[in-house]
Design a protein around this motif. Structure first.
Motif, PDB file in Angstrom:
ATOM      1  N   ASN A 123      37.713   9.704   4.224  1.00  0.00           N
ATOM      2  CA  ASN A 123      36.456   8.990   3.997  1.00  0.00           C
ATOM      3  C   ASN A 123      35.399   9.408   5.014  1.00  0.00           C
ATOM      4  O   ASN A 123      34.220   9.598   4.679  1.00  0.00           O
ATOM      5  CB  ASN A 123      36.681   7.476   4.069  1.00  0.00           C
ATOM      6  CG  ASN A 123      37.395   6.954   2.842  1.00  0.00           C
ATOM      7  OD1 ASN A 123      37.369   7.578   1.782  1.00  0.00           O
ATOM      8  ND2 ASN A 123      38.033   5.808   2.968  1.00  0.00           N
ATOM      9  N   ARG A 146      33.064   0.269   7.344  1.00  0.00           N
ATOM     10  CA  ARG A 146      33.646   0.462   6.016  1.00  0.00           C
ATOM     11  C   ARG A 146      34.694   1.574   6.053  1.00  0.00           C
ATOM     12  O   ARG A 146      35.757   1.468   5.422  1.00  0.00           O
ATOM     13  CB  ARG A 146      32.547   0.809   5.011  1.00  0.00           C
ATOM     14  CG  ARG A 146      31.592  -0.345   4.721  1.00  0.00           C
ATOM     15  CD  ARG A 146      32.283  -1.457   3.967  1.00  0.00           C
ATOM     16  NE  ARG A 146      31.386  -2.543   3.648  1.00  0.00           N
ATOM     17  CZ  ARG A 146      30.585  -2.561   2.588  1.00  0.00           C
ATOM     18  NH1 ARG A 146      30.535  -1.529   1.769  1.00  0.00           N
ATOM     19  NH2 ARG A 146      29.810  -3.612   2.367  1.00  0.00           N
ATOM     20  N   THR A 150      38.693   0.611   5.164  1.00  0.00           N
ATOM     21  CA  THR A 150      39.247   1.044   3.884  1.00  0.00           C
ATOM     22  C   THR A 150      40.696   1.485   4.012  1.00  0.00           C
ATOM     23  O   THR A 150      41.539   1.144   3.174  1.00  0.00           O
ATOM     24  CB  THR A 150      38.392   2.178   3.300  1.00  0.00           C
ATOM     25  OG1 THR A 150      37.048   1.727   3.167  1.00  0.00           O
ATOM     26  CG2 THR A 150      38.919   2.599   1.942  1.00  0.00           C
ATOM     27  N   SER A 153      43.187  -1.509   4.419  1.00  0.00           N
ATOM     28  CA  SER A 153      43.197  -2.336   3.210  1.00  0.00           C
ATOM     29  C   SER A 153      43.949  -1.652   2.080  1.00  0.00           C
ATOM     30  O   SER A 153      44.773  -2.269   1.393  1.00  0.00           O
ATOM     31  CB  SER A 153      41.756  -2.629   2.779  1.00  0.00           C
ATOM     32  OG  SER A 153      41.061  -3.334   3.774  1.00  0.00           O
TER      33      SER A 153
END
Length: 229
Positions: A123, A146, A150, A153
């Protein structure tokens, strides 16, 4: 220590991402990352299945012990039934701990650190290649948050879905088959429990999803404002 290193080397967390950026949509996004570690997810499914099947033998063994104790004299029990008792002991003292150890090694030594950081790295790889305008239109801290959120999660949902939900399906399904083979009425409580579990998931999961999204937004905004300030 060598076993730990063997599992830790199964995944390279800084592997280059696929040429295409992460796609839109939850299912496509999951598959984009999960397909890169499908061998580890498959091993986790296998380990969870073995542990669940071995756990279903515990009530069976208890029933057999009661039957053996009631059909043998105390002095002759060990001498006459030792092969069956040894088989039970091997399953509970060797096979089950080995399967649980394998499951924990795959989870904690390979997937948890490797998959989490793989998602973060890939990412980050795509985010840093965005235009200058992309970063000017949002808090830099929120974008970074973020990227950091990510990975854990996605990994947590994959691991929990495999270790918990798959375990329940295997364990409960096997229990229904074993109890139903004796009497269908014995399997009814397990089936009712499954129905109650499904209703509980149907009620709470959407609410947890909405609250988790709000919490993530609030945490990202807080981090973004702190960093940018």
């Amino acid at each position: 220590m060598s076993a730990f290193r063997l599992f830790e080397r199964l995944l390279e967390p800084t592997a280059l991402p696929p040429d295409a950026p992460p796609p839109a949509g939850v299912a496509a996004f999951y598959w984009h990352h999960a397909r890169q570690v499908r061998h580890l997810v498959g091993a986790l499914f296998l380990a969870g299945s073995i542990v669940a099947l071995l756990d279903t033998t515990i009530p069976v063994f208890i029933g057999r012990l009661v039957a053996l104790a009631s059909s043998h004299a105390p002095a002759a029990l060990l001498g006459e039934a030792w092969p069956e008792l040894a088989g039970m002991a091997a399953v509970l003292l060797i096979a089950r701990p080995a399967a649980i150890a394998f499951q924990h090694l795959v989870t904690n030594q390979a997937i948890n650190p490797g998959f989490t950081n793989l998602v973060r790295w890939q990412n980050h790889w795509h985010v840093v290649r965005q235009s200058w305008t992309f970063f000017q239109n949002d808090f830099a801290g929120r974008i970074a948050n973020r990227v950091m959120q990510t990975g854990p999660s996605l990994r947590e949902s994959v691991v929990v879905g495999t270790n918990a939900v798959w375990y329940i399906l295997i364990y409960g399904g096997t229990a229904i088959v074993l109890l139903g083979s004796r009497d269908l009425r014995l399997a009814l409580p397990v089936m009712l429990w499954f129905a109650g579990y499904a209703v509980t998931l149907r009620y709470f999961v959407p609410r947890l999803r909405a609250r988790s999204r709000r919490l993530s937004e609030m945490r990202s905004n807080l981090t973004g404002r702190i960093v940018d300030s």
